[in-house]
Every structure is written in C-alpha cells, then in structure tokens.
Motif scaffolding. Structure first.
Motif, PDB file in Angstrom:
ATOM      1  N   SER A 825       0.821  -1.214   0.000  1.00 40.25           N
ATOM      2  CA  SER A 825       0.000   0.000   0.000  1.00 40.25           C
ATOM      3  C   SER A 825       0.858   1.268   0.000  1.00 40.25           C
ATOM      4  O   SER A 825       0.416   2.323  -0.436  1.00 40.25           O
ATOM      5  CB  SER A 825      -0.952   0.009   1.201  1.00 40.25           C
ATOM      6  N   ARG A 826       2.087   1.184   0.482  1.00 38.43           N
ATOM      7  CA  ARG A 826       2.875   2.415   0.615  1.00 38.43           C
ATOM      8  C   ARG A 826       4.022   2.594  -0.382  1.00 38.43           C
ATOM      9  O   ARG A 826       4.409   3.713  -0.667  1.00 38.43           O
ATOM     10  CB  ARG A 826       3.463   2.513   2.016  1.00 38.43           C
ATOM     11  N   ALA A 827       4.576   1.494  -0.822  1.00 36.33           N
ATOM     12  CA  ALA A 827       5.716   1.648  -1.729  1.00 36.33           C
ATOM     13  C   ALA A 827       5.249   2.121  -3.091  1.00 36.33           C
ATOM     14  O   ALA A 827       4.113   1.865  -3.480  1.00 36.33           O
ATOM     15  CB  ALA A 827       6.451   0.328  -1.851  1.00 36.33           C
ATOM     16  N   PRO A 828       6.087   2.809  -3.814  1.00 40.82           N
ATOM     17  CA  PRO A 828       5.715   3.273  -5.154  1.00 40.82           C
ATOM     18  C   PRO A 828       5.405   2.087  -6.053  1.00 40.82           C
ATOM     19  O   PRO A 828       6.009   1.014  -5.916  1.00 40.82           O
ATOM     20  CB  PRO A 828       6.987   3.995  -5.653  1.00 40.82           C
ATOM     21  N   ALA A 829       4.464   2.299  -6.959  1.00 41.08           N
ATOM     22  CA  ALA A 829       4.019   1.217  -7.834  1.00 41.08           C
ATOM     23  C   ALA A 829       5.178   0.578  -8.584  1.00 41.08           C
ATOM     24  O   ALA A 829       5.242  -0.644  -8.747  1.00 41.08           O
ATOM     25  CB  ALA A 829       2.983   1.748  -8.820  1.00 41.08           C
ATOM     26  N   ALA A 830       6.098   1.411  -9.024  1.00 43.65           N
ATOM     27  CA  ALA A 830       7.217   0.900  -9.811  1.00 43.65           C
ATOM     28  C   ALA A 830       8.053  -0.078  -8.995  1.00 43.65           C
ATOM     29  O   ALA A 830       8.500  -1.105  -9.507  1.00 43.65           O
ATOM     30  CB  ALA A 830       8.080   2.056 -10.300  1.00 43.65           C
ATOM     31  N   VAL A 831       8.235   0.243  -7.732  1.00 41.17           N
ATOM     32  CA  VAL A 831       9.035  -0.634  -6.881  1.00 41.17           C
ATOM     33  C   VAL A 831       8.325  -1.960  -6.673  1.00 41.17           C
ATOM     34  O   VAL A 831       8.933  -3.027  -6.717  1.00 41.17           O
ATOM     35  CB  VAL A 831       9.332   0.050  -5.519  1.00 41.17           C
ATOM     36  N   ILE A 832       6.999  -1.880  -6.466  1.00 35.34           N
ATOM     37  CA  ILE A 832       6.225  -3.106  -6.255  1.00 35.34           C
ATOM     38  C   ILE A 832       6.280  -3.996  -7.489  1.00 35.34           C
ATOM     39  O   ILE A 832       6.519  -5.192  -7.402  1.00 35.34           O
ATOM     40  CB  ILE A 832       4.753  -2.771  -5.928  1.00 35.34           C
TER      41      ILE A 832
END
Length: 856
Positions: A825-832
């Motif tokens: 829920s918190r990490a940037p989409a790109a990182v996920i």
RNA sequence: GGACAGCUAGCUCAGUUGGUUAGAGCGCCUCGCUUACACCGAGGAGGUCACAGGUUCGAAUCCUGUGCUGUCCACCA
C-alpha cells in the motif's frame, strides 16, 4: 608493430619533450569558452618531490580535461622559498658540515640558501615534469622574484594605509633555537609529564608548573567569586626566595577548580597572564631572554636554560621550606613546529595585521557560497577557524625571507614618525635624511607572501584579467587554515574578489597498512622510484583511484603494480587492434571519424557502451568524482572492451570500429594516463589529427543502440553459464562438449550469435531446443533461458543444490515482502512491480531447478 | 572540553539523492600457454556493512546513543 609490452621510460621523456616543444601547456585564446585556471600550490624549494606533491596529479587531470574541452586553460606553476622551513633545513645541513649560520652572517647565509633553493627548484620542476604535469612552465614564479616581492610590499603598504598594520610589544611564541617568533598555528602541542608544585606565597598558596618564572610574578590572582579568597583580595602576597611583595587581585579568568584556585600572574611569560596584566595594569618584567636563559634572577640561577632553572629553583624552594607539594601531571607543552624546541612565551616587538575585517569578509564569502569547498564539511571548519583567529603576527626574525619594507629613525627624538613603511629605501632617505635611518631586519611570515600567490602570479604574468578569480585550488587538507583561509582573506582584500571558486582538498597518502609514512618507520614510498619501475601513468592511476576528497588514501607497491598491468593491458589491446588492421589491410591513419559501420550485435553494443562511458566520465569529472571515473575507465577497458568486445571481434572483425573505439578510449583516458595514451594515439590517429593532448573532448549523442547493448548481455550470460558448468563439472579444457540452450524469450537474440557462443565457451555442438534430453548439467538464467551441457556419466549437482537453497530463501523473503500490506500500500508502484517481477523470475527458476533435481 | 572523520570480504578501499540477492583491486582456491597481453585467460570461495535503539513499506545509506581508531581546535596554574 608495437612492442610486446609497454616500456614507459623512453616513451615518457620523448612524449613530454614533444608536448613542450609544441608549447602544448600554454593557454590557447578562445573568447567563446570559459577560462580555466589552477594555481599550483608552490612546493617548498628545499627538498625532493614526495607523494604529497604527486597528488597534484588531480590538478593535471582537471587541467588536461578542460584543455581538451577547448577552455583557455592555465596551470600556473611556482615554487616557495618557504622561509623558516628552508632556513631550518639549511641550518641542519650547515650543522652536518660543522658550520652555523652565525659563522656566515645574514647576507652570506641568504646567498647560500638562495643557491641551495635555486638548485632544488630546478630539481623539483624536473620531478614534476616527470609526473607528466602539464603546467605552463614558461610562466613559473618564485616567491622571491622581485616582481612578486613588489606585490607583497604593495599589499603590506595598503594594509598599513588602511590602518590594519601595527607594531606591538606583546608576549609572543618565541623559539629560542630558531630565534624568531611564530604565529599560533605554527606551534605544535605535545603531551608531556611534568609536576604541579604548590608554593607558599605567604598569605596564599599557589600552584604552578613553571616555578622558575616566579621571579617575574607581579601579582597573585583569584576568582572574584571564590569565597576562600574573598577577604584576601587587595592584600599582599610574597614571592618566595626573593621576598618580593605583590598584590592579590581578582580576575574572572581564574578557575577556582584548578590548582589551589590562586594563580601566580607572570605577564611576561604566559599569554593569559599577559592579558590579566593588561587588565590590571601590571608591570611585565622578563626573566627569560631570547636564548631561553634566565636573566634578572638570583645569581645561582642566572644564565641557566629554563629546564635547568626549574630543577634548581625547586631545590631552593624546598630548602627554603616553601615547597608544599609536588604532584605529577600530564600537560601539553608548546613546541616549535619546525625544530621541536620548547616555545617560550616572551615579550618582543612584532608586526601585526589586524584580521577583524579580513576574516569577516572571508566568512561571508564562504557562507554565501562564493567559494565551494570539496568536501563540503571543511567549509564549517574554515569558518570556525576564522572566527577564533587573533591578529596575525607577520614578522619573523629569520634571515631567509622577504625583508619587511620598514625603516626606523636612528634617533627616536627626531620628531619624525617612529617607523616608516615604504616600498623603496629612497623614500626612507628622503624622509629621515641620508644616514639617519636603519632598515628593518625582520622578514615576512612565509604565509603572508604565499597567501597572495594567486593574484601575484597572475599579475606578474599579465594574466589577471583573464584568469582571476581562478577556478580551482587543489591542495592538501593540512594547509586549509595556514594557507587557503589566508589566501581568501588577502585575495578578497587586494582584488575585491575571491581568489578561487572551488577548493578541492586531498588527504594524506598513507602506506598499505594505512599508516603515516615516515623515514623512521621506513615505509616511505618515493614517487620517482614508482614511476621508474612501473611508469608514471600507473602511479597516477594509483593515486587517483580508491581515494576520495578530504580523506587519506593508501598506496602500496602492489597497487601501483596493478595499474601498471592495466596500462599494459591497454597497450596490448591496442596492439591487437593494430594487428587486426594489418590483417584486414586497414590503415588506421586513413580511418575517418564516421568510416565505420555497426555491423554486428557486438558492434552496436560496444558503440552504446562507449557513449555511456563518455557521459559517465564527463559528468563525473564535472562533479570531481575522480576515483569513480578512473574506476569506470578501468572496468570498461579491461572487463568490457578487452574481455568481451575484442574476444567477440576475433570472430567478426570490424577494424574501422576498433580504431574508432581505441581512439575514444585514448581520449577519455588521457587526463589520467597522458603518456601511454599519447603514445598509442600516434599509432591510431587519423592523418590530420594533432597530438592527443589537444584533441577535442567528445560531445554527448544518443547511440540508438541501447537494445543491442542489453541483448549482448544475454549472450554474455549464456557464455558465462556454459563456462561455469564446465568448471563446476570438472570438464577438461580441451574436451569438446555438446550444449543445449533453451532460449526462452531470447531465441531471436541468441540464435544468430551461435558461433560466438560456441567459440567463447569452447563448445563443439550447440543446439537450440525447447527441452534438453539425455544426461545434462544445467543452469537456469533469467527470462526462461536454460543452459544444459551434455555429460557422460555422473553430473555434479552440488552447485544446483546450493543455488536451490539460496533461491528458496530469496523467494521466501520476496514473498513476505509482497504479502505485506504495508509494503504494497505504501511503496511506489514501480518498486512493487519490480519486486513482483523479481519474485516471478526467481520462482520460475526455482521450479526448473527443482524439476532438474528431481529427475536424477 | 569542543568539532569533524573513519569503522563495509583476509588486506587497502569504493558505494551520488534510502529501493536488484552490497562492489573493486590485491591476496586466496581450481583449472588453463585458446590467433593482443602470464604485467594473461576461465571459474570459484569469502561480508549480520562496529554495536544498540529509532524513523520508514524498505536502511550500509536518515536520526539518537555507545564503543574503538584517527584528525583538528581550545585548555592545561
């Protein structure tokens, strides 16, 4: 054809001569480009080149790079007479010869030191040239050049005119051996064992570490708030042995917690006592003369040096029954930085420059960022130092230096000024009369003249307008206060502008164990020995890579040797390229800049990598990241160009591109390794090109080959996998193997590269299939690539098992991460997304490994 | 006393703004003279990023504290 190995010595002298004959170090006019200027910190002309000087290679790198970029570039060299340091060095020499400077007298001594210095100067310059330094030697200055002295005089006269110069009789740091005063910063403190003596002063007891100075006491001071002594203030105390009656005074400086809380005040021989004496208008009789011997004391002590006098005084005090206690104590004692003699604070006449205004302006310049110090942290240090700086004692009673332009009347009651500061003796004659004056014998503090070095060297070369303020001051961290801070002060004062925009500080060069180099430890590395054995370029690399600004670096023979190997690698790569040219009847001199075609995947990948390096090197140098840039060049040349591209090219030679690549490499590496690159350049350059030192620095362009670059990495990964399997399975090097590759997503990339893969992995048969068959040893790569090598007999699965274990825990940790709601829920989409892909990749691979393991 | 830096593989050190399973050179181990290079090539082993807390989805990286090493400044009656 080139020799089999690079031989630096003959090459270096030949190349350097060529540069000089072509006046390659002199600035070229180019009004369109921003000038670049570095003032070389002038080495002290009293010895030999050491690693500290060799660090100026940083300056050479910057200078060469800017020159190639087309900036009018000046590296201004010079040497420093280095006042006291040289005087002490020469006095040691005299001592070895059984002579002393007093046998010679000031004039003869000066002449001898001048000859000594001139000889050293020549030496130093030649040694710096052997380092490949591209300073403009035609403009070299010496701090004792007449035109330089003129400027130093002008500055002093201007300071006087502005009311910033005064002469005062105050307690100063005096070295009895050097027979001169010193500034605070030239004093070094050393911890020593001593005793704290408590003495009976009649009404009060005092503590002291220097009982021999009691004869110069003029008061006893206590803290005004100290209840123990409140009633005593205003009363008298008695100095023992001489029964001198002195007042008891109250002063805030006294710390009740130290000693007995009562302080004997000796204004003539202690800085703080001097201040107290000033506040209370105490007399300051002196009992130590300039030789460090006792005067104005009881006969049995008279003429003794202070340390002897101390022992004897304690004896006398003890006999007189006034020595109450004697306790050991550790304290630090001031020593002369140059000769190590204990410094005596004694009152003398000295010249001072008021620093209030100077330091204020300097602080502002630093705070505003008019000067950027690298690394940043030294900015604060510099500001703090300026903050606590006292007025600057600029006079020295030494013989080797710039005589101060001061004249005194012979008769003090002439009605004329007590002194005259004048540029020429004629002015003194006119003012005081033909024979009615005497000339000052004091000389300037070396740092007073060297602090004017940037504008003085430029002005005397008529280049002030073009190059002041200079671009970079690159010097040792250790002289930040002594020199850099003072250059800022005097630069701002005389020029109304900072002397340099950027300060780059380097640290100390230590040995391979990180220890300071010293003659007594026997771990000193002589740079010239290194260059003669391994070549200058190798030493330059060793001094630059793995060393960061402001921090100490370490150097070892092995390190230099490693870079010698690198230079040789470059040499042989170039040699190979030349052989290719010969074989394909390509004359390098005829290859024009756009003469090559990108024929293969490897060609395109190389082209992309070359541009990538170009960008990295340029941006890195802009940011003064010299170590990283050097490392990138090293890695690129060795691990990419030699290990991969040259090997690949053996299967599909593209000599024109090879020539282009080598040229590009030589250009980019030239600032670091000027000699070998210039030498190789002569073999690969296009006809109409000049020397490498004058080649333009390449601009950025888009290679358009990023994809090919990535694709080649896939090919490399497959080759490495096959090699790894061979090694792990213990396959004999000459044994042919059959390889099966499941190309996964990359069939279109891998299939055309079949020949390369086979050659570089020494495989005999290479098949691309969807599934392996038979007994195979396997490795699994990203994107579904599988590499299998057919094996007869047992397959060693240890490697795979180990990888399985590692992968399992990796998959585990990734899984946990991705099932953690906090993360998703918190990490940037790109990182996920990145993590998801990693997991999928790892899971796929793990599954295949497990399948493989289960089938055997 | 004040300030600053360093502590990352056996050794010497990189690691820009926090985001692949932390890098290099040397050293070490296994192979190897395959059309430049043995000053070489291929493969490999080796790290709880000083310690303890904290911030954060996430720390070698930011914060606090501790320890050790070092440097500078000040004091030292």
């Amino acid at each position: 054809m080139l020799d089999k190995a690079y031989n630096p010595q003959p090459t270096e002298s030949r190349i350097y001569k060529m540069w000089e004959e072509n006046r390659a170090f002199e600035p070229k006019d180019n009004p369109a480009e921003k000038p670049f200027c570095i003032i070389l910190p002038p080495p002290n002309a009293n010895g030999y080149l050491h690693l500290g000087h060799a660090m100026y290679v940083i300056e050479d790198i910057l200078v060469r790079w800017h020159r190639m970029q087309g900036h009018p570039t000046l590296w201004m060299p010079g040497t420093d007479h280095a006042g006291i340091e040289t005087q002490v060095v020469y006095e040691r020499k005299l001592e070895e010869e059984g002579r002393s400077r007093f046998d010679l007298g000031p004039d003869k001594f000066y002449d001898e030191v001048m000859r000594f210095t001139r000889a050293n100067q020549k030496n130093m310059i030649n040694q710096m040239r052997s380092m490949g330094f591209s300073a403009d030697w035609s403009k070299i200055k010496f701090t004792l050049d007449e035109d330089i002295i003129d400027i130093v005089y002008d500055t002093f006269i201007a300071l006087d005119r502005d009311g910033m110069v005064y002469r005062g009789n105050r307690v100063c740091n005096w070295c009895p051996r050097c027979q001169t005063s010193f500034a605070d910063i030239e004093i070094k403190y050393q911890e020593e064992s001593a005793f704290m003596y408590t003495l009976d002063y009649g009404s009060v007891r005092i503590g002291t570490t220097r009982p021999e100075t009691i004869f110069a006491d003029t008061a006893v001071a206590v803290n005004p708030d100290d209840k123990r002594y409140k009633t005593l203030v205003g009363k008298k105390a008695i100095v023992p042995l001489i029964q001198k009656i002195i007042p008891i005074i109250a002063d805030n400086h006294v710390d009740p917690k130290i000693g007995t809380g009562a302080l004997k005040v000796t204004p003539a021989h202690d800085f703080h006592d001097y201040e107290i004496g000033m506040r209370h208008k105490l007399p300051n009789p002196s009992v130590i003369d300039k030789e460090g011997r006792m005067i104005n004391v009881p006969d049995e002590l008279s003429g003794l040096v202070t340390s002897e006098a101390r022992t004897k005084t304690v004896d006398l005090l003890d006999k007189a029954g006034v020595l109450i206690t004697k306790e050991p104590l550790q304290h630090s004692v001031a020593h002369c930085e140059r000769c190590g003699t204990v410094i005596e604070p004694i009152p003398t006449d000295q010249w001072y420059v008021k620093v209030d205004k100077l330091k204020q302006r300097s602080k502002e310049a630093l705070e505003k960022g008019d000067i950027r110090i690298i690394p940043e942290r030294f900015t604060k240090q510099c500001i703090d130092w300026l903050d606590q700086m006292y007025d600057w004692n600029v006079s020295r009673q030494i013989w080797w230096g710039i005589r101060m332009p001061v004249y005194y009347p012979l008769e003090s009651k002439s009605g004329k000024k007590e002194y005259l500061i004048a540029k020429t003796e004629k002015e003194a004659k006119d003012y005081y009369g033909e024979k009615n004056y005497r000339v000052e014998t004091d000389t300037f503090d070396t740092w007073f003249s060297s602090s004017q070095w940037p504008h003085a060297t430029l002005a005397t070369n008529g280049m002030l307008d073009q190059f002041y303020p200079t671009s970079v001051m690159e010097t040792g961290r250790d002289i930040l206060f002594k020199w850099v801070a003072r250059m800022i002060m005097l630069g701002l004062y005389t020029m109304n502008d900072v002397p340099f925009r950027t300060v780059y500080l380097h640290g100390l060069v230590r040995d391979e164990k990180g220890q300071k180099m010293s003659k007594s430890k026997g771990n000193v590395i002589n740079p010239l020995e290194m260059t003669s054995v391994f070549g200058t370029d190798a030493l330059r690399m060793a001094l630059t890579i793995g060393v960061t600004s402001g921090n100490d670096g370490s150097l070892s023979t092995e390190k230099v040797e490693g870079y010698r190997n690198f230079i040789n690698k470059l040499w042989n790569a170039s040699r190979f390229v030349l052989m290719q040219c010969e074989e394909h009847k390509v004359v390098p001199a005829n290859v024009a800049e756009d003469d090559f075609e990108l024929l293969s995947l490897a060609d395109k990948a190389l082209f992309h990598e070359l541009l990538d390096v170009r960008v990295f090197v340029t941006q890195g140098l802009e940011q003064y990241r010299l170590s990283e840039v050097g490392e990138r060049l090293y890695d690129f040349i060795w691990d990419y160009f030699c290990d991969w591209y040259l090997e690949l090219s053996k299967g599909e030679s593209n000599p024109e591109l090879l020539v282009f690549a080598v040229r590009e490499i030589l250009v980019l590496l030239h600032p670091y390794c000027p000699f070998v690159t210039e030498e190789l350049w002569s073999h690969v350059k296009q006809k109409e090109f000049g020397m490498l030192i004058q080649q333009p620095w390449p601009a950025f362009v888009d290679s358009g080959c990023a994809n090919e670059h990535t694709e080649l990495e896939v090919v490399i990964a497959v080759i490495k996998a096959i090699r790894k399997i061979r090694a792990e399975q213990g396959v004999a090097p000459d044994k042919k193997v059959q390889v099966i590759v499941v190309p996964g997503k990359h069939a279109s990339v891998l299939k055309p590269q079949q020949d390369h893969i086979m050659r570089l992995s020494r495989s005999d048969v290479l098949e691309f299939t969807k599934k392996p068959s038979g007994d195979v040893a396997s490795l699994f790569l990203p994107d579904g690539i599988e590499v299998h090598v057919s094996m007869e007999g047992l397959v060693d699965l240890e490697g795979l098992k180990k990888e399985q274990t590692q992968l399992k825990s990796y998959v585990d940790s990734l899984g946990k991460k991705l099932s953690n709601e906090q993360f998703t829920s918190r990490a940037p989409a790109a990182v996920i997304e990145q993590e998801r892909q990693k997991l999928a990749e790892a899971e796929g691979k793990l599954k295949k490994i497990e399948e493989r393991l289960s089938t055997s």
